[in-house]
Design an enzyme around this catalytic site. Structure first.
Site, short mmCIF file in Angstrom:
data_model
loop_
_atom_site.label_atom_id
_atom_site.label_comp_id
_atom_site.label_asym_id
_atom_site.label_seq_id
_atom_site.Cartn_x
_atom_site.Cartn_y
_atom_site.Cartn_z
N TYR A 1 0.85 -1.24 0.04
CA TYR A 1 0.01 -0.14 -0.01
C TYR A 1 0.89 1.31 0.05
O TYR A 1 1.87 1.19 0.70
CB TYR A 1 -0.82 0.08 1.14
CG TYR A 1 -1.60 1.10 1.31
CD1 TYR A 1 -2.91 1.47 1.01
CD2 TYR A 1 -1.19 2.63 2.00
CE1 TYR A 1 -3.72 2.47 0.96
CE2 TYR A 1 -1.80 3.74 1.98
CZ TYR A 1 -3.34 3.72 1.67
OH TYR A 1 -3.87 4.75 1.68
N GLU B 1 -3.76 7.51 -3.85
CA GLU B 1 -3.70 6.15 -3.18
C GLU B 1 -3.47 4.85 -4.23
O GLU B 1 -4.32 5.04 -5.12
CB GLU B 1 -5.17 5.92 -2.69
CG GLU B 1 -5.14 4.75 -1.50
CD GLU B 1 -6.53 4.65 -0.87
OE1 GLU B 1 -7.41 4.36 -1.34
OE2 GLU B 1 -6.35 4.74 0.59
#
Ligand code: GDP
Ligand code: MN
Length: 392
Positions: A109, A197
């Site tokens: 991530y 993101e």
């Protein structure tokens, strides 16, 4: 403003971030053609909606032929896809992204956000990619690493390396990650983004670090500086009331309550929402009609807030400074007639031409509950919907 994954990937690629090759398609036929154009043994077909969780919801599929790409596109195009982020009504898939498939060794991530606490942009990484980061942060906060970026220095390479090590990256991958994170930060800064993101950021089987998914949000107040970003707006993904409001230059934010609020000035609008809550109800919206609103703008604002079926009563709270109370009253009367207002309407006004404004309302024949001050107004509007705690 949010944009689609394929658009975010195009923006990020312009800044040098590694993303898989892909092509957007709005028909099954185009999806098949995209597969052929990519010329790879495998591709992924991905639903393009402004929501995550598509993988789990059946909106992402690995395909090995043009026929398979066509079939899957035919299955999801034109229908709502329901993910944990869309709400029960889902979001209609109008386009799919056909992308060359990657062989995944690890899912990580990587995020960048405006970090209000640190008053900077922060880089956030976690070795737990591909899952909901909120859940990782709640259950295993030690697995989410956040680092504030000094706006004057930018993302320092020692910070990017630190993040790479936290992700367990080695050798060449560290440098790849540093380059990738640097290009993301450049993109963030240059476009007035509020969020980037990459979930997941993947290490491929052959050792490359790439952005497999991408989400970007932008600061609406910075969009005038980026016409090329503003063009990426997809009205299908936005609240129709908010689009209508932006045409009239109204600051409108849709909320979940039952009291429609019309206020001038952002500060007064915030205070009005607070006092409605304190009186025991929930505001249906934030609406700042601005200082120099004319009757037409007020009427538009009134129509927009009434277009919300949840609204059970309307509270108008105006302090007439630049905005005159008589102009406001004219707008309200015009709009109330247009929409044949049946809901209770509470008005509190103060300031320039207040007497004339009150007279206009009185002469209009529209049923208006007048209030003496803000607290009184909030009390009366909550009373009008059946008292504290009603319609929650
Ligand atoms: P989201 O579910 O909406 O966040 O969509 P993502 O783009 O993150 O995709 C969901 C999942 O699909 C990823 O976590 C991967 O596991 C899988 N996926 C996406 N693209 C590929 C690919 O190119 N190859 C493989 N093997 N899996 C993929
Ligand atoms: Mn994702």
């Amino acid at each position: 403003m949010n944009i689609h994954e394929f658009q975010a990937k195009q923006v990020l690629a312009r800044f040098g971030a590694p993303v898989p090759k892909g092509q957007v398609a709005s028909t099954p036929h185009e999806a098949a053609a995209a597969f052929t154009t990519l010329g790879q043994p495998k591709a992924v077909v991905k639903a393009q909606i402004h929501a995550g969780g598509r993988g789990k919801a059946g909106g992402v599929k690995l395909v090995s032929s043009a026929d398979e790409a066509r079939e899957f596109a035919a299955k999801i195009l034109g229908k709502p896809l329901i993910t944990h982020q869309t709400g029960p009504q889902g979001r209609v898939v109008r386009r799919v992204y056909v992308e060359q498939a990657s062989q995944i060794a690890r899912e990580l991530y990587l995020g960048m956000v405006v970090d209000r606490k640190a008053a900077t942009v922060s880089i956030i990484v976690s070795s737990e990619g591909g899952m909901e980061i909120e859940e990782v942060a709640a259950k295993t906060p030690e697995k989410v690493i956040s680092e504030p970026i000094d706006p004057l220095v930018g993302l320092a390479s020692f910070q990017a390396r630190k993040a790479a090590f936290a992700l367990g990256l080695k050798d060449k991958q560290v440098n790849q990650f540093v380059a990738l994170a640097t290009s993301l930060y450049k993109a963030f800064w240059a476009t007035d983004a509020s969020l980037i993101e990459i979930n997941p950021l993947v290490v491929t089987a052959d050792g490359h670090v790439i952005c497999l998914d991408a989400k970007m949000s932008f600061d609406d107040n910075g969009l005038f500086r980026h016409p090329e970003i503003r063009e990426l707006r997809d009205p299908n993904e936005e609240d129709p009331a908010e689009i209508e409001a932006s045409k009239y230059d109204l600051n409108y934010v849709h909320l979940d309550g039952t009291i429609g609020c019309m206020v001038n000035g952002a500060g007064l609008a915030m205070a009005t929402m607070d006092i409605v809550k304190q009186a025991g109800a929930e505001p249906a919206n934030f609406l700042d009609v601005g200082g120099g609103a004319n009757a037409e703008k007020v009427a538009a604002a009134f129509r927009i807030l009434l277009s919300d079926e949840r609204v059970k009563a309307v509270l108008i709270n105006i302090f007439g400074g630049i905005m005159r109370c008589d102009v406001l009253a004219e707008g309200v009367v015009e709009a109330a007639r247009q929409v044949q207002l049946k809901l209770p309407l509470v008005v509190r006004m103060e300031g320039t031409n207040v007497d004339r404004g009150k007279q206009i309302l009185k002469d209009s024949g529209i049923k208006v509950i007048t209030a003496n001050d803000m607290a009184d107004a909030a009390r009366r509007v909550v009373e009008a919907i059946g008292g504290r705690g009603a319609n929650r």
